[in-house]
Scaffold this motif. Structure first.
Motif, PDB file in Angstrom:
ATOM      1  N   ARG A  82       0.849  -1.195   0.000  1.00  0.00           N
ATOM      2  CA  ARG A  82       0.000   0.000   0.000  1.00  0.00           C
ATOM      3  C   ARG A  82       0.883   1.244   0.000  1.00  0.00           C
ATOM      4  O   ARG A  82       1.822   1.327   0.793  1.00  0.00           O
ATOM      5  N   ASP A  83       0.559   2.184  -0.857  1.00  0.00           N
ATOM      6  CA  ASP A  83       1.274   3.458  -0.950  1.00  0.00           C
ATOM      7  C   ASP A  83       2.783   3.271  -1.131  1.00  0.00           C
ATOM      8  O   ASP A  83       3.588   3.981  -0.543  1.00  0.00           O
ATOM      9  N   MET A 103       7.554  -2.394   6.279  1.00  0.00           N
ATOM     10  CA  MET A 103       8.916  -2.422   5.754  1.00  0.00           C
ATOM     11  C   MET A 103       9.365  -1.031   5.320  1.00  0.00           C
ATOM     12  O   MET A 103       8.557  -0.178   4.987  1.00  0.00           O
ATOM     13  N   GLN A 104      10.680  -0.821   5.338  1.00  0.00           N
ATOM     14  CA  GLN A 104      11.251   0.392   4.761  1.00  0.00           C
ATOM     15  C   GLN A 104      11.081   0.313   3.246  1.00  0.00           C
ATOM     16  O   GLN A 104      11.153  -0.776   2.677  1.00  0.00           O
ATOM     17  N   PRO A 105      10.876   1.443   2.586  1.00  0.00           N
ATOM     18  CA  PRO A 105      10.702   1.400   1.129  1.00  0.00           C
ATOM     19  C   PRO A 105      11.877   0.775   0.378  1.00  0.00           C
ATOM     20  O   PRO A 105      11.688   0.177  -0.677  1.00  0.00           O
ATOM     21  N   ASN A 106      13.089   0.872   0.911  1.00  0.00           N
ATOM     22  CA  ASN A 106      14.240   0.291   0.209  1.00  0.00           C
ATOM     23  C   ASN A 106      14.269  -1.243   0.296  1.00  0.00           C
ATOM     24  O   ASN A 106      15.155  -1.876  -0.253  1.00  0.00           O
ATOM     25  N   GLN A 107      13.291  -1.824   0.968  1.00  0.00           N
ATOM     26  CA  GLN A 107      13.207  -3.281   1.102  1.00  0.00           C
ATOM     27  C   GLN A 107      12.227  -3.904   0.107  1.00  0.00           C
ATOM     28  O   GLN A 107      12.028  -5.113   0.111  1.00  0.00           O
ATOM     29  N   ASN A 108      11.590  -3.087  -0.740  1.00  0.00           N
ATOM     30  CA  ASN A 108      10.552  -3.585  -1.645  1.00  0.00           C
ATOM     31  C   ASN A 108      11.038  -4.719  -2.534  1.00  0.00           C
ATOM     32  O   ASN A 108      10.346  -5.724  -2.706  1.00  0.00           O
ATOM     33  N   ARG A 109      12.216  -4.584  -3.111  1.00  0.00           N
ATOM     34  CA  ARG A 109      12.730  -5.623  -4.005  1.00  0.00           C
ATOM     35  C   ARG A 109      12.974  -6.924  -3.224  1.00  0.00           C
ATOM     36  O   ARG A 109      12.659  -8.011  -3.699  1.00  0.00           O
ATOM     37  N   ALA A 110      13.516  -6.823  -2.031  1.00  0.00           N
ATOM     38  CA  ALA A 110      13.799  -8.024  -1.234  1.00  0.00           C
ATOM     39  C   ALA A 110      12.517  -8.727  -0.796  1.00  0.00           C
ATOM     40  O   ALA A 110      12.460  -9.962  -0.766  1.00  0.00           O
TER      41      ALA A 110
END
Length: 149
Positions: A82-83, A103-110
């Motif tokens: 979300r967002d 999660m932190q946004p920089n974790q999206n790929r993981a």
């Protein structure tokens, strides 16, 4: 003459306080949250232990983790997006108690490499609980043996 002088001083004081509050508000608005990778975890807590702490509501135990980074290893029961930010719903020790990990946004790929049923270890800032425990700014710890306490 003194009442006008006093009015000017009060007006200047109110204006100064207003400016300070405005600058503080702008600072808080643009301030970036801390990267959890840079924060040392105070404890590694099993998912069952965390839920037990929350249910016992012992202030001394509960408060030692509040607003501090902790690591938790648990099974993913749900993944939400979300967002632009993923949230993981991790299993607690009971079927209706969970751990919400935003999660932190920089974790999206993981996060995309994990699915429901996988066991993960995350580090996040413990914010408290209502029905479920809440961790913010979570990061995935890929190697379970290299925990940074």
């Amino acid at each position: 003459m003194t009442s006008k002088y006093l009015q000017k001083i009060i007006l200047l004081l109110v204006f100064s306080i207003g400016c300070c509050l405005l600058f503080y508000g702008v600072y808080r608005f643009v301030e970036k949250p801390k990267d959890t990778e840079d924060v040392t975890a105070v404890a590694h807590i099993d998912h069952g232990e965390l839920v037990a702490i929350l249910q016992s509501k012992v202030d001394s135990t509960f408060n030692q983790y509040l607003e501090k980074a902790i690591t938790i290893q648990s099974q993913i029961t749900q993944v939400n997006y979300r967002d632009g930010v993923y949230s993981l719903l991790l299993q607690g020790d009971q079927k209706d108690t969970f751990i919400i990990c935003q999660m932190q946004p920089n974790q999206n790929r993981a996060v995309t490499s994990y699915k429901v049923g996988d066991t993960v270890m995350v580090k996040g800032v413990f914010k408290g609980f209502l029905k479920d425990a809440v961790l913010l700014n979570c990061i995935l710890l890929s190697e379970l043996w290299s925990i940074d306490f």
